[in-house]
Design a protein around this motif. Structure first.
Motif, PDB file in Angstrom:
ATOM      1  N   LEU A   1     -22.515   6.664 -45.922  1.00 21.16           N
ATOM      2  CA  LEU A   1     -22.886   6.842 -44.524  1.00 21.16           C
ATOM      3  C   LEU A   1     -24.050   7.818 -44.424  1.00 21.16           C
ATOM      4  CD1 LEU A   1     -19.352   7.450 -42.957  1.00 21.16           C
ATOM      5  CD2 LEU A   1     -20.663   5.346 -42.781  1.00 21.16           C
ATOM      6  N   LYS A   2     -24.762   7.749 -43.303  1.00 16.13           N
ATOM      7  CA  LYS A   2     -25.728   8.773 -42.945  1.00 16.13           C
ATOM      8  C   LYS A   2     -25.212   9.455 -41.682  1.00 16.13           C
ATOM      9  CE  LYS A   2     -30.134   8.014 -43.384  1.00 16.13           C
ATOM     10  NZ  LYS A   2     -31.521   7.518 -43.172  1.00 16.13           N
ATOM     11  N   LEU A   3     -25.179  10.789 -41.706  1.00 19.07           N
ATOM     12  CA  LEU A   3     -24.611  11.556 -40.603  1.00 19.07           C
ATOM     13  C   LEU A   3     -25.657  12.492 -40.023  1.00 19.07           C
ATOM     14  CD1 LEU A   3     -21.207  12.483 -42.288  1.00 19.07           C
ATOM     15  CD2 LEU A   3     -21.707  10.503 -40.853  1.00 19.07           C
ATOM     16  N   ILE A   4     -25.691  12.565 -38.693  1.00 14.60           N
ATOM     17  CA  ILE A   4     -26.601  13.474 -38.005  1.00 14.60           C
ATOM     18  C   ILE A   4     -25.821  14.167 -36.900  1.00 14.60           C
ATOM     19  CG2 ILE A   4     -28.743  13.698 -36.694  1.00 14.60           C
ATOM     20  CD1 ILE A   4     -29.668  11.075 -37.913  1.00 14.60           C
TER      21      ILE A   4
ATOM     22  N   GLY B   1     -24.171  13.706 -31.482  1.00 15.86           N
ATOM     23  CA  GLY B   1     -24.946  13.536 -30.263  1.00 15.86           C
ATOM     24  C   GLY B   1     -24.393  14.305 -29.081  1.00 15.86           C
ATOM     25  N   GLY B   2     -25.244  14.715 -28.196  1.00 14.23           N
ATOM     26  CA  GLY B   2     -24.821  15.352 -26.952  1.00 14.23           C
ATOM     27  C   GLY B   2     -23.901  16.524 -27.179  1.00 14.23           C
ATOM     28  N   THR B   3     -22.753  16.485 -26.539  1.00 12.20           N
ATOM     29  CA  THR B   3     -21.788  17.583 -26.653  1.00 12.20           C
ATOM     30  C   THR B   3     -20.822  17.372 -27.810  1.00 12.20           C
ATOM     31  OG1 THR B   3     -20.284  16.469 -25.118  1.00 12.20           O
ATOM     32  CG2 THR B   3     -21.894  18.000 -24.174  1.00 12.20           C
ATOM     33  N   GLN B   4     -20.946  16.266 -28.539  1.00 12.46           N
ATOM     34  CA  GLN B   4     -20.046  16.003 -29.659  1.00 12.46           C
ATOM     35  C   GLN B   4     -20.559  16.757 -30.878  1.00 12.46           C
ATOM     36  OE1 GLN B   4     -17.281  14.269 -29.000  1.00 12.46           O
ATOM     37  NE2 GLN B   4     -18.062  14.128 -26.912  1.00 12.46           N
ATOM     38  N   SER B   5     -19.974  17.909 -31.158  1.00 11.80           N
ATOM     39  CA  SER B   5     -20.563  18.820 -32.138  1.00 11.80           C
ATOM     40  C   SER B   5     -20.462  18.312 -33.568  1.00 11.80           C
ATOM     41  CB  SER B   5     -19.891  20.195 -32.036  1.00 11.80           C
ATOM     42  OG  SER B   5     -18.496  20.077 -32.242  1.00 11.80           O
ATOM     43  N   ASN B   6     -19.372  17.645 -33.930  1.00 10.02           N
ATOM     44  CA  ASN B   6     -19.177  17.204 -35.303  1.00 10.02           C
ATOM     45  C   ASN B   6     -19.239  15.678 -35.366  1.00 10.02           C
ATOM     46  OD1 ASN B   6     -18.637  19.920 -35.937  1.00 10.02           O
ATOM     47  ND2 ASN B   6     -16.487  19.657 -35.371  1.00 10.02           N
ATOM     48  N   CYS B   7     -19.650  15.154 -36.511  1.00  9.71           N
ATOM     49  CA  CYS B   7     -19.666  13.697 -36.689  1.00  9.71           C
ATOM     50  C   CYS B   7     -18.286  13.172 -37.055  1.00  9.71           C
ATOM     51  CB  CYS B   7     -20.675  13.320 -37.766  1.00  9.71           C
ATOM     52  SG  CYS B   7     -22.382  13.678 -37.331  1.00  9.71           S
ATOM     53  N   ILE B   8     -17.717  13.688 -38.142  1.00  7.20           N
ATOM     54  CA  ILE B   8     -16.377  13.291 -38.578  1.00  7.20           C
ATOM     55  C   ILE B   8     -15.549  14.552 -38.765  1.00  7.20           C
ATOM     56  CG2 ILE B   8     -15.010  12.161 -40.372  1.00  7.20           C
ATOM     57  CD1 ILE B   8     -17.374  10.361 -40.950  1.00  7.20           C
TER      58      ILE B   8
ATOM     59  N   GLU C   1     -21.003   9.158 -31.576  1.00  9.01           N
ATOM     60  CA  GLU C   1     -19.630   9.530 -31.254  1.00  9.01           C
ATOM     61  C   GLU C   1     -19.140  10.601 -32.220  1.00  9.01           C
ATOM     62  OE1 GLU C   1     -16.561   6.668 -32.544  1.00  9.01           O
ATOM     63  OE2 GLU C   1     -18.219   5.356 -33.154  1.00  9.01           O
ATOM     64  N   LYS C   2     -18.124  11.276 -31.814  1.00  8.98           N
ATOM     65  CA  LYS C   2     -17.400  12.198 -32.684  1.00  8.98           C
ATOM     66  C   LYS C   2     -16.123  11.493 -33.115  1.00  8.98           C
ATOM     67  CE  LYS C   2     -15.026  16.693 -32.633  1.00  8.98           C
ATOM     68  NZ  LYS C   2     -14.740  17.885 -31.796  1.00  8.98           N
ATOM     69  N   VAL C   3     -15.939  11.333 -34.412  1.00  8.71           N
ATOM     70  CA  VAL C   3     -14.779  10.626 -34.948  1.00  8.71           C
ATOM     71  C   VAL C   3     -13.741  11.644 -35.395  1.00  8.71           C
ATOM     72  CG1 VAL C   3     -13.967   8.977 -36.664  1.00  8.71           C
ATOM     73  CG2 VAL C   3     -16.275   8.741 -35.696  1.00  8.71           C
ATOM     74  N   ILE C   4     -12.557  11.572 -34.816  1.00  6.32           N
ATOM     75  CA  ILE C   4     -11.463  12.489 -35.167  1.00  6.32           C
ATOM     76  C   ILE C   4     -10.369  11.694 -35.868  1.00  6.32           C
ATOM     77  CG2 ILE C   4      -9.695  14.053 -34.294  1.00  6.32           C
ATOM     78  CD1 ILE C   4     -11.528  14.692 -31.966  1.00  6.32           C
ATOM     79  N   VAL C   5      -9.991  12.156 -37.035  1.00  5.29           N
ATOM     80  CA  VAL C   5      -8.930  11.503 -37.796  1.00  5.29           C
ATOM     81  C   VAL C   5      -7.774  12.482 -37.927  1.00  5.29           C
ATOM     82  CG1 VAL C   5      -8.328  10.251 -39.891  1.00  5.29           C
ATOM     83  CG2 VAL C   5     -10.707  10.281 -39.094  1.00  5.29           C
TER      84      VAL C   5
ATOM     85  N   GLY D   1     -22.890  22.205 -34.961  1.00  7.10           N
ATOM     86  CA  GLY D   1     -22.240  20.993 -35.426  1.00  7.10           C
ATOM     87  C   GLY D   1     -22.100  20.938 -36.934  1.00  7.10           C
ATOM     88  N   VAL D   2     -21.089  20.188 -37.376  1.00 10.26           N
ATOM     89  CA  VAL D   2     -20.844  19.947 -38.788  1.00 10.26           C
ATOM     90  C   VAL D   2     -20.784  18.436 -38.988  1.00 10.26           C
ATOM     91  CG1 VAL D   2     -19.274  20.305 -40.721  1.00 10.26           C
ATOM     92  CG2 VAL D   2     -19.539  22.084 -38.984  1.00 10.26           C
ATOM     93  N   ALA D   3     -21.476  17.931 -39.989  1.00  7.79           N
ATOM     94  CA  ALA D   3     -21.469  16.489 -40.225  1.00  7.79           C
ATOM     95  C   ALA D   3     -20.078  16.008 -40.611  1.00  7.79           C
ATOM     96  CB  ALA D   3     -22.479  16.134 -41.302  1.00  7.79           C
ATOM     97  N   ILE D   4     -19.491  16.613 -41.620  1.00  7.81           N
ATOM     98  CA  ILE D   4     -18.112  16.319 -41.996  1.00  7.81           C
ATOM     99  C   ILE D   4     -17.365  17.631 -42.086  1.00  7.81           C
ATOM    100  CG2 ILE D   4     -16.561  15.451 -43.771  1.00  7.81           C
ATOM    101  CD1 ILE D   4     -18.518  13.331 -44.436  1.00  7.81           C
ATOM    102  N   LEU D   5     -16.312  17.749 -41.300  1.00  6.64           N
ATOM    103  CA  LEU D   5     -15.521  18.969 -41.249  1.00  6.64           C
ATOM    104  C   LEU D   5     -14.096  18.661 -41.658  1.00  6.64           C
ATOM    105  CD1 LEU D   5     -14.973  21.917 -40.474  1.00  6.64           C
ATOM    106  CD2 LEU D   5     -14.648  21.145 -38.112  1.00  6.64           C
ATOM    107  N   ALA D   6     -13.661  19.272 -42.748  1.00  7.68           N
ATOM    108  CA  ALA D   6     -12.262  19.172 -43.164  1.00  7.68           C
ATOM    109  C   ALA D   6     -11.562  20.447 -42.718  1.00  7.68           C
ATOM    110  CB  ALA D   6     -12.164  18.997 -44.675  1.00  7.68           C
ATOM    111  N   ARG D   7     -10.751  20.318 -41.690  1.00  7.95           N
ATOM    112  CA  ARG D   7     -10.085  21.498 -41.145  1.00  7.95           C
ATOM    113  C   ARG D   7      -8.893  21.902 -41.987  1.00  7.95           C
ATOM    114  NH1 ARG D   7     -11.731  23.486 -36.473  1.00  7.95           N
ATOM    115  NH2 ARG D   7     -12.969  22.237 -35.022  1.00  7.95           N
TER     116      ARG D   7
END
Length: 701
Positions: free
Chosen positions: A527-530, A507-514, A395-399, A536-542
């Motif tokens: 955590l382990k991020l793929i 995964g799939g079309t979800q480009s970023n992990c968090i 999944e792509k997790v958006i906070v 894609g970016v594993a952890i992206l702080a916008r």
């Protein structure tokens, strides 16, 4: 002369056992009674202005069900003892009948309870316990054995003070307090024992005015719109948390409570308030289910014996609602699913994770990390943990939109589980950026633990400050990234090696992990991020995300074109003890960042102890900002491009290992420069130690 209807009447001592439905009047005590199969019932003017009591007692003290056993919750008789004789109630003025057997007896003088076991005579009762001396007031009642029925007995619209008096013991039913409307400024009070413990283990929902006294709560409490609660000498224990929502008001006095959230609309006097709660997330195989989850604890305790694939707790009272839910062993960081409720004290589990003395939580877990995020209130006034099980979450997790106030943090915590290896150090050595720990009794596979986490678990140097990323290992020596803090581990220090077992895969079309969008005060750890999608970016702080900390996170093989950790313009993040293995760029920073001793890459902060290797482009890419970057012991090696590429940035204290990169160990352009105070290892790089242009100051070595 018209006929008159008159009550049967006389002094209280002469009151006989009235026939069912027959009224009677005690002339001396000025009380009215009605005949009933349970004995004479005193009239309670519930809808009037006379204060009255509803009695609730466990079966130990004579409580019975209203629905199935006819308990009324009302007083049958009362008086004052005239003598004392062990477990007896003696009142020479009484007229006791056999209808009082198995009824509840309350000593109103010293707040103790018993049950009537026999009627010895019209003036003497045998009790289940020695409760009375001469001259003490007593009340005998047809007590109800559960709180929902006791509450329903209270009149819906009342103009008298009503007390629900509860015996010692545990009341396990869930209760919703709603619909009892007070008139004339009267109060409905739920009151426990002052001499022992009255425990409410069921969930409670509050939606009305209520006073709570001398109660211990062990389950979830919700205070919703319309609740006007006054708490006196109450306690939350175990998993119990009070959640307060808009439109609810709470007053606390001499109370010890833990808040699940904190909207701030309360008054506290001489009370101890703890803020914070945990939201649980587990794979579906471990009981997670977004469709029914609230993410919160249901039961907690400590295992009292060891049985394979069982959770045994002799003090528990598990309900059937726990089946198919999640069990988390907080002692050794392991998880399982409840497959059956064997009894109130034993559960069958999908895995053998529990042993005697280990702590557990049974939770109604979410099956997605996003589900846990969405359940967090928009205003966060307490520390909030999202504890995530082992396994893969695609999944792509958006906070975003979580307003964290004060000094609180939202923490995303993965699972490490059982250690990969552990033991006792035979020696340890300090080093500016590559300290070591030796155990001569081991025979490890060379470099099997690169990127894993070393923790000092006991003895000198123990604690989170000396957790380190492992760079390389021989058969007996672990070489880490970033020197030990004082006191450093030494001969005799206990240690353990761990690997992140929680995986978030875009995964799939979800480009970023968090992805953090204008979000502050976030901690992501262990955590382990793929990220498998292109770009894609594993952890992206916008842009606009501040006070972000990432600790002990491993990004593995995101693939060509991916970035492990990225901080975009206006963000501020700290990366500690993080491992980027085989991405395009390990760390990408577009504003002020620092790299520090034990693994932090941050924008506008500090980066320590990073391990970035085998990148198809650069180990770290730093682009223009309005300030400098402090890079303290990190390892940036074996990348096709530069170990560190700085564009238009000032870099201070670029310390660490920048070896065997295809181009420069460190390369700066467009005004970037390197502090002469920097030290490190720059060997085996294809183009040289550092860029020879004047953009970098001399002195790096």
């Amino acid at each position: 002369m018209a006929d008159k209807i008159r009550f049967r009447r006389g002094n209280f001592s002469d009151l006989p056992s009235l026939s069912a439905g027959e009224p009677g009047l005690s002339l001396d005590t000025k009380k009215a009674y009605l005949g009933h199969a349970d004995g004479n019932l005193e009239f309670q003017l519930a809808a009037g202005t006379v204060d009255y009591t509803v009695y609730a007692a466990t079966s130990t003290f004579g409580g019975k069900s209203q629905a199935t056993q006819g308990a009324t919750g009302l007083q049958l008789t009362s008086g004052t003892t005239t003598g004392a004789d062990g477990s007896k109630l003696i009142d020479s003025g009484a007229s006791f009948t056999s209808a009082l057997v198995d009824k509840a007896v309350y000593n109103a003088t010293d707040d103790t309870w018993a049950k009537v076991t026999a009627v010895d005579s019209s003036t003497q009762l045998s009790l289940s316990a020695d409760r009375f001396t001469s001259g003490e007031a007593y009340e005998i009642a047809s007590a109800i054995d559960n709180l929902p029925e006791a509450f329903s007995t209270a009149d819906s619209g009342f103009r008298a003070n009503i007390t629900i008096r509860m015996s010692p013991g545990t009341f396990a039913d869930d209760t919703t307090f709603i619909g009892k409307t007070a008139g004339d400024n009267k109060t409905l009070t739920v009151k426990g024992s002052t001499t022992s413990t009255t425990t409410i283990s069921g969930k409670c929902i509050f939606r009305q005015r209520l006073t709570l006294r001398n109660l211990t709560f062990t389950n979830k409490l919700n205070s919703y719109f319309g609740a006007d609660l006054s708490w006196y000498t109450c306690v939350t224990s175990g998993i119990s948390r009070l959640y307060m929502y808009t439109g609810a008001t709470n007053y606390f006095e001499s109370t010890t409570l833990t808040f699940g959230n904190d909207p701030g609309n309360y008054i506290s006097i001489s009370s101890t308030i703890t803020k914070g709660y945990t939201m649980y997330v587990a794979t579906t195989a471990l009981g997670g289910d977004d469709s029914i989850a609230d993410g919160l604890s249901m039961y907690s305790g400590t295992a009292t014996s060891t049985t394979a694939n069982k959770l045994v707790d002799s003090a528990a009272n598990f309900g059937t609602d726990v089946v198919n839910k999640t069990v988390y062993n907080s002692t050794d960081d392991t998880w399982a699913k409840v497959t059956a409720r064997d009894s109130a004290t034993q559960l069958s589990l999908s895995a053998d994770i529990m042993a005697s003395g280990e702590a557990y939580v049974a939770a109604n877990a979410f099956s997605t990390v996003q589900g846990g995020v969405n359940a967090i209130p928009g205003t966060v006034n307490c520390n909030t943990d999202i504890k995530i099980s082992d396994g893969t979450f695609t999944e792509k997790v958006i906070v975003q939109g979580k307003a964290v106030t004060g000094s609180f943090t939202i923490t995303f915590g993965g699972t490490l589980g059982a250690s990969l290896s552990s033991g006792t150090a035979t020696s340890a050595a300090t080093d500016t950026w590559r300290p070591t720990l030796t155990d001569t009794g081991k025979a490890w596979t060379v470099n099997a633990y690169t990127g894993k986490i070393l923790k000092i678990t006991s003895g000198t140097g123990s604690g989170e400050n000396n957790a380190r990323l492992i760079d390389t290992n021989t058969a007996t020596v672990l070489t880490c990234n970033g020197d030990w803090v004082t006191p450093a581990p030494t001969n005799g220090s206990g240690y353990a090696i761990y690997e992140q077992k929680t995986i978030i895969s875009g995964g799939g079309t979800q480009s970023n992990c968090i992805e953090l969008i204008k979000q502050s005060y976030i901690l992501v750890k262990e955590l382990k991020l793929i990220s498998t999608a292109s770009g894609g970016v594993a952890i992206l702080a916008r842009s606009g995300s501040t006070a972000i900390t990432v600790d002990k996170v491993w990004v593995y093989d995101p693939g060509t074109g991916r970035v492990s950790f990225a901080c975009r313009f206006g963000s501020q993040a700290v990366f500690r003890r993080c491992y980027a293995d085989t991405p395009n760029v390990g760390f990408q920073v577009q504003t002020v960042s620092n790299l520090e001793t034990y693994g932090v890459l941050s924008v506008g902060a500090t980066v320590k102890g990073l391990l970035s290797q085998n990148n198809s482009l650069h180990g770290a890419s730093l682009t223009p900002s309005d300030g400098g970057v402090s890079m303290r012991p990190g390892i940036f090696r074996n990348s096709a491009g530069h170990g560190i590429h700085a564009l238009g940035l000032s870099i201070a204290q670029c310390n660490g290992v920048m070896d065997n990169n295809g181009s420069w160990g460190a390369y700066g352009e467009a005004g970037a420069w390197l502090s002469a105070a920097s030290i490190g290892s720059y060997t085996g790089n294809g183009a040289g130690t550092y860029t020879p242009t004047t953009a970098l100051a001399a002195g790096a070595s």
